[in-house]
Scaffold this motif. Structure first.
Motif, PDB file in Angstrom:
ATOM      1  N   VAL A  94       0.843  -1.133   0.162  1.00  0.00           N
ATOM      2  CA  VAL A  94       0.211  -0.069  -0.397  1.00  0.00           C
ATOM      3  C   VAL A  94       0.632   1.128   0.076  1.00  0.00           C
ATOM      4  O   VAL A  94       2.326   1.214   0.617  1.00  0.00           O
ATOM      5  N   ARG A  95       0.682   2.048  -0.839  1.00  0.00           N
ATOM      6  CA  ARG A  95       0.977   3.787  -1.060  1.00  0.00           C
ATOM      7  C   ARG A  95       0.564   4.422  -0.974  1.00  0.00           C
ATOM      8  O   ARG A  95       1.016   5.531  -0.738  1.00  0.00           O
ATOM      9  N   PHE A  96      -0.588   4.513  -1.077  1.00  0.00           N
ATOM     10  CA  PHE A  96      -1.867   5.142  -0.939  1.00  0.00           C
ATOM     11  C   PHE A  96      -3.324   4.806   0.116  1.00  0.00           C
ATOM     12  O   PHE A  96      -3.699   4.030   0.236  1.00  0.00           O
ATOM     13  N   TYR A  97      -2.974   6.067   1.191  1.00  0.00           N
ATOM     14  CA  TYR A  97      -4.192   5.602   1.981  1.00  0.00           C
ATOM     15  C   TYR A  97      -5.613   6.990   2.265  1.00  0.00           C
ATOM     16  O   TYR A  97      -4.710   7.446   2.170  1.00  0.00           O
ATOM     17  N   ALA A  98      -6.357   6.798   1.987  1.00  0.00           N
ATOM     18  CA  ALA A  98      -7.557   8.027   1.993  1.00  0.00           C
ATOM     19  C   ALA A  98      -9.240   6.970   3.005  1.00  0.00           C
ATOM     20  O   ALA A  98      -9.279   6.212   2.665  1.00  0.00           O
ATOM     21  N   GLY A  99      -8.698   7.575   4.291  1.00  0.00           N
ATOM     22  CA  GLY A  99      -9.764   7.082   5.149  1.00  0.00           C
ATOM     23  C   GLY A  99     -10.846   8.383   6.172  1.00  0.00           C
ATOM     24  O   GLY A  99     -10.324   9.540   6.516  1.00  0.00           O
ATOM     25  N   PHE A 100     -12.634   7.674   5.909  1.00  0.00           N
ATOM     26  CA  PHE A 100     -13.057   8.862   6.519  1.00  0.00           C
ATOM     27  C   PHE A 100     -14.274   8.425   7.290  1.00  0.00           C
ATOM     28  O   PHE A 100     -14.046   7.389   7.003  1.00  0.00           O
ATOM     29  N   ASN A 101     -13.898   9.183   8.612  1.00  0.00           N
ATOM     30  CA  ASN A 101     -15.021   8.679   9.280  1.00  0.00           C
ATOM     31  C   ASN A 101     -16.076   8.248   9.139  1.00  0.00           C
ATOM     32  O   ASN A 101     -16.930   8.656   9.205  1.00  0.00           O
ATOM     33  N   ILE A 102     -16.173   7.531  10.430  1.00  0.00           N
ATOM     34  CA  ILE A 102     -18.537   6.531  10.296  1.00  0.00           C
ATOM     35  C   ILE A 102     -18.661   7.004  11.668  1.00  0.00           C
ATOM     36  O   ILE A 102     -17.776   6.767  12.611  1.00  0.00           O
ATOM     37  N   LYS A 103     -19.182   8.030  12.264  1.00  0.00           N
ATOM     38  CA  LYS A 103     -19.431   8.668  13.350  1.00  0.00           C
ATOM     39  C   LYS A 103     -20.619   8.175  14.127  1.00  0.00           C
ATOM     40  O   LYS A 103     -22.078   7.253  12.359  1.00  0.00           O
ATOM     41  N   GLY A 104     -21.218   7.453  14.751  1.00  0.00           N
ATOM     42  CA  GLY A 104     -21.838   7.018  15.506  1.00  0.00           C
ATOM     43  C   GLY A 104     -22.325   7.563  17.360  1.00  0.00           C
ATOM     44  O   GLY A 104     -21.147   7.295  17.954  1.00  0.00           O
ATOM     45  N   LYS A 105     -23.150   8.185  17.237  1.00  0.00           N
ATOM     46  CA  LYS A 105     -23.396   8.629  18.390  1.00  0.00           C
ATOM     47  C   LYS A 105     -22.249   9.804  19.272  1.00  0.00           C
ATOM     48  O   LYS A 105     -21.988   9.511  19.918  1.00  0.00           O
ATOM     49  N   GLY A 106     -22.045  10.699  18.318  1.00  0.00           N
ATOM     50  CA  GLY A 106     -21.244  11.533  18.303  1.00  0.00           C
ATOM     51  C   GLY A 106     -19.880  11.153  18.335  1.00  0.00           C
ATOM     52  O   GLY A 106     -19.084  11.427  18.428  1.00  0.00           O
ATOM     53  N   GLN A 107     -19.251  10.246  17.630  1.00  0.00           N
ATOM     54  CA  GLN A 107     -17.952   9.106  18.231  1.00  0.00           C
ATOM     55  C   GLN A 107     -17.718   8.962  16.846  1.00  0.00           C
ATOM     56  O   GLN A 107     -18.940   8.205  15.636  1.00  0.00           O
ATOM     57  N   ASN A 108     -16.336   8.411  16.939  1.00  0.00           N
ATOM     58  CA  ASN A 108     -16.214   7.984  15.716  1.00  0.00           C
ATOM     59  C   ASN A 108     -15.323   6.573  15.493  1.00  0.00           C
ATOM     60  O   ASN A 108     -14.643   5.992  16.349  1.00  0.00           O
ATOM     61  N   ILE A 109     -16.216   6.077  14.920  1.00  0.00           N
ATOM     62  CA  ILE A 109     -16.248   4.708  15.898  1.00  0.00           C
ATOM     63  C   ILE A 109     -15.896   3.253  14.306  1.00  0.00           C
ATOM     64  O   ILE A 109     -15.792   1.735  14.922  1.00  0.00           O
ATOM     65  N   GLY A 110     -15.939   4.288  13.470  1.00  0.00           N
ATOM     66  CA  GLY A 110     -14.691   3.492  11.524  1.00  0.00           C
ATOM     67  C   GLY A 110     -14.643   3.616  10.874  1.00  0.00           C
ATOM     68  O   GLY A 110     -15.133   6.201  11.245  1.00  0.00           O
ATOM     69  N   THR A 111     -14.299   3.732   9.947  1.00  0.00           N
ATOM     70  CA  THR A 111     -13.975   4.019   9.159  1.00  0.00           C
ATOM     71  C   THR A 111     -14.590   3.037   7.360  1.00  0.00           C
ATOM     72  O   THR A 111     -14.419   2.346   7.214  1.00  0.00           O
ATOM     73  N   ILE A 112     -14.759   3.965   6.349  1.00  0.00           N
ATOM     74  CA  ILE A 112     -14.648   4.342   5.004  1.00  0.00           C
ATOM     75  C   ILE A 112     -12.630   4.871   4.820  1.00  0.00           C
ATOM     76  O   ILE A 112     -12.775   5.570   4.393  1.00  0.00           O
ATOM     77  N   CYS A 113     -12.521   3.091   4.215  1.00  0.00           N
ATOM     78  CA  CYS A 113     -11.623   3.907   3.498  1.00  0.00           C
ATOM     79  C   CYS A 113     -10.707   3.223   2.159  1.00  0.00           C
ATOM     80  O   CYS A 113     -11.411   1.783   1.514  1.00  0.00           O
ATOM     81  N   VAL A 114      -9.658   3.906   0.974  1.00  0.00           N
ATOM     82  CA  VAL A 114      -9.761   3.417   0.208  1.00  0.00           C
ATOM     83  C   VAL A 114      -7.765   3.341  -0.151  1.00  0.00           C
ATOM     84  O   VAL A 114      -7.436   4.400   0.797  1.00  0.00           O
ATOM     85  N   LEU A 115      -7.200   2.119  -0.595  1.00  0.00           N
ATOM     86  CA  LEU A 115      -5.796   1.967  -0.328  1.00  0.00           C
ATOM     87  C   LEU A 115      -5.464   2.221  -1.992  1.00  0.00           C
ATOM     88  O   LEU A 115      -6.783   0.769  -2.659  1.00  0.00           O
ATOM     89  N   GLY A 116      -4.331   2.427  -2.274  1.00  0.00           N
ATOM     90  CA  GLY A 116      -3.890   1.995  -3.657  1.00  0.00           C
ATOM     91  C   GLY A 116      -2.687   1.521  -3.602  1.00  0.00           C
ATOM     92  O   GLY A 116      -1.702   2.297  -3.183  1.00  0.00           O
ATOM     93  N   GLN A 117      -1.824   1.240  -4.606  1.00  0.00           N
ATOM     94  CA  GLN A 117      -0.407   0.845  -4.666  1.00  0.00           C
ATOM     95  C   GLN A 117       0.653   1.873  -5.091  1.00  0.00           C
ATOM     96  O   GLN A 117       2.051   1.374  -5.613  1.00  0.00           O
ATOM     97  N   GLU A 118      -0.074   2.858  -5.640  1.00  0.00           N
ATOM     98  CA  GLU A 118       0.384   3.994  -6.261  1.00  0.00           C
ATOM     99  C   GLU A 118       0.731   5.700  -5.625  1.00  0.00           C
ATOM    100  O   GLU A 118       0.025   5.606  -4.474  1.00  0.00           O
TER     101      GLU A 118
END
Length: 133
Positions: free
Chosen positions: A109-133
């Protein structure tokens, strides 16, 4: 690893557990969401992860089948500590990630972008994408 306020982390994990989503079966809607994220970002991998204080568990995967990793070895562990998102243009140039197994070994993995998933005002997870360039 970064310093995390124990009380805040406990609140975050309690919020996650209240949704009873951990270790549930795969669902087409979530699978479609990560597939779309990968396609839009033109990357080979995407994930929808929830972090329970110990591990990063994937509700949905695109491009790989890794279901969970130790939380401290997950890019998303750092993302949830920010309010919105995190983008890493080159993981080899980032002190936090240059030694991660997913960076130095396959899938490189060379590239990462992650966006928070919020629940009850908290960051409980992410949706993320990963690349090799």
């Amino acid at each position: 690893m970064t310093n995390v306020d124990t009380r805040e982390e406990q609140k975050r994990v309690e919020a996650l557990h209240s949704y009873e989503i951990l270790d549930t079966k795969e669902e087409k809607e979530f699978d479609n969401l990560v597939k779309l994220a990968a396609q839009v970002c033109d990357v080979p991998f995407a994930k929808l992860n929830f972090l329970d204080g110990v591990r990063s568990w994937s509700k949905a995967n695109f491009g790989n089948d890794v279901k969970e990793t130790p939380q401290e070895a997950a890019f998303c562990h750092y993302t949830i500590q920010d309010e919105t998102y995190m983008v890493v243009e080159d993981t080899l140039k980032d002190d936090r990630f240059r030694d991660f197994a997913f960076v130095v070994e396959s899938p490189n993995v060379r590239f990462y972008a992650g966006f928070n998933i919020k629940g009850k005002g908290q960051n409980i997870g992410t949706i993320c994408v990963l690349g090799q360039e």
